[in-house]
Design a protein around this motif. Structure first.
Motif, PDB file in Angstrom:
ATOM      1  N   GLU A 135      10.204 -43.383 -15.260  1.00  0.00           N
ATOM      2  CA  GLU A 135      10.554 -44.789 -15.121  1.00  0.00           C
ATOM      3  C   GLU A 135      10.503 -45.478 -16.485  1.00  0.00           C
ATOM      4  O   GLU A 135       9.552 -45.314 -17.249  1.00  0.00           O
ATOM      5  N   LYS A 136      11.523 -46.245 -16.783  1.00  0.00           N
ATOM      6  CA  LYS A 136      11.573 -46.992 -18.033  1.00  0.00           C
ATOM      7  C   LYS A 136      10.842 -48.317 -17.884  1.00  0.00           C
ATOM      8  O   LYS A 136      10.724 -48.859 -16.784  1.00  0.00           O
ATOM      9  N   GLY A 137      10.363 -48.843 -18.990  1.00  0.00           N
ATOM     10  CA  GLY A 137       9.796 -50.187 -19.015  1.00  0.00           C
ATOM     11  C   GLY A 137       8.381 -50.301 -18.486  1.00  0.00           C
ATOM     12  O   GLY A 137       7.925 -51.408 -18.220  1.00  0.00           O
ATOM     13  N   VAL A 138       7.680 -49.191 -18.311  1.00  0.00           N
ATOM     14  CA  VAL A 138       6.303 -49.248 -17.839  1.00  0.00           C
ATOM     15  C   VAL A 138       5.449 -49.864 -18.942  1.00  0.00           C
ATOM     16  O   VAL A 138       5.473 -49.409 -20.083  1.00  0.00           O
ATOM     17  N   LYS A 139       4.731 -50.903 -18.634  1.00  0.00           N
ATOM     18  CA  LYS A 139       3.914 -51.609 -19.617  1.00  0.00           C
ATOM     19  C   LYS A 139       2.472 -51.103 -19.553  1.00  0.00           C
ATOM     20  O   LYS A 139       1.927 -50.912 -18.475  1.00  0.00           O
ATOM     21  N   VAL A 140       1.889 -50.889 -20.725  1.00  0.00           N
ATOM     22  CA  VAL A 140       0.496 -50.480 -20.839  1.00  0.00           C
ATOM     23  C   VAL A 140      -0.248 -51.659 -21.448  1.00  0.00           C
ATOM     24  O   VAL A 140       0.140 -52.177 -22.503  1.00  0.00           O
ATOM     25  N   SER A 141      -1.309 -52.086 -20.792  1.00  0.00           N
ATOM     26  CA  SER A 141      -2.044 -53.258 -21.264  1.00  0.00           C
ATOM     27  C   SER A 141      -2.842 -52.935 -22.526  1.00  0.00           C
ATOM     28  O   SER A 141      -3.133 -51.768 -22.816  1.00  0.00           O
ATOM     29  N   ASP A 142      -3.205 -53.975 -23.257  1.00  0.00           N
ATOM     30  CA  ASP A 142      -4.054 -53.795 -24.439  1.00  0.00           C
ATOM     31  C   ASP A 142      -5.388 -53.166 -24.047  1.00  0.00           C
ATOM     32  O   ASP A 142      -5.927 -52.334 -24.768  1.00  0.00           O
ATOM     33  N   ALA A 143      -5.914 -53.532 -22.884  1.00  0.00           N
ATOM     34  CA  ALA A 143      -7.191 -52.976 -22.417  1.00  0.00           C
ATOM     35  C   ALA A 143      -7.056 -51.477 -22.133  1.00  0.00           C
ATOM     36  O   ALA A 143      -7.953 -50.698 -22.463  1.00  0.00           O
ATOM     37  N   GLU A 144      -5.929 -51.069 -21.529  1.00  0.00           N
ATOM     38  CA  GLU A 144      -5.703 -49.641 -21.268  1.00  0.00           C
ATOM     39  C   GLU A 144      -5.587 -48.867 -22.581  1.00  0.00           C
ATOM     40  O   GLU A 144      -6.162 -47.787 -22.714  1.00  0.00           O
ATOM     41  N   MET A 145      -4.866 -49.416 -23.546  1.00  0.00           N
ATOM     42  CA  MET A 145      -4.729 -48.749 -24.849  1.00  0.00           C
ATOM     43  C   MET A 145      -6.078 -48.645 -25.549  1.00  0.00           C
ATOM     44  O   MET A 145      -6.407 -47.621 -26.143  1.00  0.00           O
ATOM     45  N   ALA A 146      -6.877 -49.704 -25.478  1.00  0.00           N
ATOM     46  CA  ALA A 146      -8.188 -49.718 -26.131  1.00  0.00           C
ATOM     47  C   ALA A 146      -9.136 -48.702 -25.506  1.00  0.00           C
ATOM     48  O   ALA A 146     -10.061 -48.229 -26.169  1.00  0.00           O
ATOM     49  N   SER A 147      -8.901 -48.340 -24.243  1.00  0.00           N
ATOM     50  CA  SER A 147      -9.787 -47.397 -23.563  1.00  0.00           C
ATOM     51  C   SER A 147      -9.500 -45.939 -23.941  1.00  0.00           C
ATOM     52  O   SER A 147     -10.276 -45.054 -23.604  1.00  0.00           O
ATOM     53  N   LEU A 148      -8.389 -45.694 -24.641  1.00  0.00           N
ATOM     54  CA  LEU A 148      -8.043 -44.337 -25.047  1.00  0.00           C
ATOM     55  C   LEU A 148      -8.774 -43.949 -26.317  1.00  0.00           C
ATOM     56  O   LEU A 148      -8.981 -44.769 -27.202  1.00  0.00           O
ATOM     57  N   ASP A 149      -9.145 -42.686 -26.417  1.00  0.00           N
ATOM     58  CA  ASP A 149      -9.829 -42.166 -27.604  1.00  0.00           C
ATOM     59  C   ASP A 149      -8.769 -41.509 -28.498  1.00  0.00           C
ATOM     60  O   ASP A 149      -8.553 -40.309 -28.446  1.00  0.00           O
ATOM     61  N   ILE A 150      -8.072 -42.343 -29.294  1.00  0.00           N
ATOM     62  CA  ILE A 150      -6.985 -41.877 -30.152  1.00  0.00           C
ATOM     63  C   ILE A 150      -7.442 -41.943 -31.599  1.00  0.00           C
ATOM     64  O   ILE A 150      -7.928 -42.974 -32.065  1.00  0.00           O
TER      65      ILE A 150
ATOM     66  N   ILE B  23      -5.521 -37.244 -29.065  1.00  0.00           N
ATOM     67  CA  ILE B  23      -6.023 -38.020 -27.929  1.00  0.00           C
ATOM     68  C   ILE B  23      -7.034 -37.139 -27.223  1.00  0.00           C
ATOM     69  O   ILE B  23      -6.698 -36.073 -26.718  1.00  0.00           O
ATOM     70  N   LYS B  24      -8.279 -37.581 -27.218  1.00  0.00           N
ATOM     71  CA  LYS B  24      -9.339 -36.799 -26.569  1.00  0.00           C
ATOM     72  C   LYS B  24      -9.454 -37.210 -25.105  1.00  0.00           C
ATOM     73  O   LYS B  24      -9.240 -38.375 -24.759  1.00  0.00           O
ATOM     74  N   PRO B  25      -9.816 -36.258 -24.241  1.00  0.00           N
ATOM     75  CA  PRO B  25      -9.957 -36.587 -22.804  1.00  0.00           C
ATOM     76  C   PRO B  25     -11.037 -37.627 -22.575  1.00  0.00           C
ATOM     77  O   PRO B  25     -12.012 -37.725 -23.329  1.00  0.00           O
ATOM     78  N   ARG B  26     -10.842 -38.392 -21.541  1.00  0.00           N
ATOM     79  CA  ARG B  26     -11.860 -39.372 -21.151  1.00  0.00           C
ATOM     80  C   ARG B  26     -13.021 -38.615 -20.520  1.00  0.00           C
ATOM     81  O   ARG B  26     -12.839 -37.611 -19.836  1.00  0.00           O
ATOM     82  N   ARG B  27     -14.198 -39.123 -20.736  1.00  0.00           N
ATOM     83  CA  ARG B  27     -15.380 -38.514 -20.107  1.00  0.00           C
ATOM     84  C   ARG B  27     -15.444 -38.958 -18.655  1.00  0.00           C
ATOM     85  O   ARG B  27     -15.196 -40.121 -18.332  1.00  0.00           O
ATOM     86  N   ARG B  28     -15.797 -38.027 -17.812  1.00  0.00           N
ATOM     87  CA  ARG B  28     -15.918 -38.353 -16.380  1.00  0.00           C
ATOM     88  C   ARG B  28     -17.181 -39.170 -16.155  1.00  0.00           C
ATOM     89  O   ARG B  28     -18.225 -38.906 -16.720  1.00  0.00           O
ATOM     90  N   LYS B  29     -17.054 -40.170 -15.295  1.00  0.00           N
ATOM     91  CA  LYS B  29     -18.225 -40.982 -14.951  1.00  0.00           C
ATOM     92  C   LYS B  29     -19.070 -40.227 -13.951  1.00  0.00           C
ATOM     93  O   LYS B  29     -18.578 -39.662 -12.986  1.00  0.00           O
ATOM     94  N   ALA B  30     -20.360 -40.190 -14.206  1.00  0.00           N
ATOM     95  CA  ALA B  30     -21.286 -39.449 -13.329  1.00  0.00           C
ATOM     96  C   ALA B  30     -21.631 -40.217 -12.093  1.00  0.00           C
ATOM     97  O   ALA B  30     -21.491 -41.346 -11.947  1.00  0.00           O
TER      98      ALA B  30
END
Length: 61
Positions: free
Chosen positions: A26-41, A54-61
């Motif tokens: 799908e074209k035009g999918v928007k990624v929020s600033d908060a979603e981008m900030a949550s990535l470990d890039i 891009i490192k994997p997110r740690r799973r929440k225990a």
């Protein structure tokens, strides 16, 4: 391009595998600033806009 990438090797034995993804996305999918900030890039020193890790997110225990 896929063949070029797939033929990549190094002197130390690294072999690269590559496959073309022919799915439609799908074209035009928007990624929020908060979603981008949550990535470990982490950008590489050489062209960080192209070369990054891009490192994997740690799973929440």
């Amino acid at each position: 391009m896929v063949e070029l990438i797939g033929a990549t090797t190094t002197k130390t034995g690294l072999k690269v595998e590559c496959a073309l993804d022919t799915r439609t996305y799908e074209k035009g999918v928007k990624v929020s600033d908060a979603e981008m900030a949550s990535l470990d890039i982490t950008g590489d020193a050489f062209h960080p806009e192209w070369n990054y890790t891009i490192k994997p997110r740690r799973r929440k225990a």
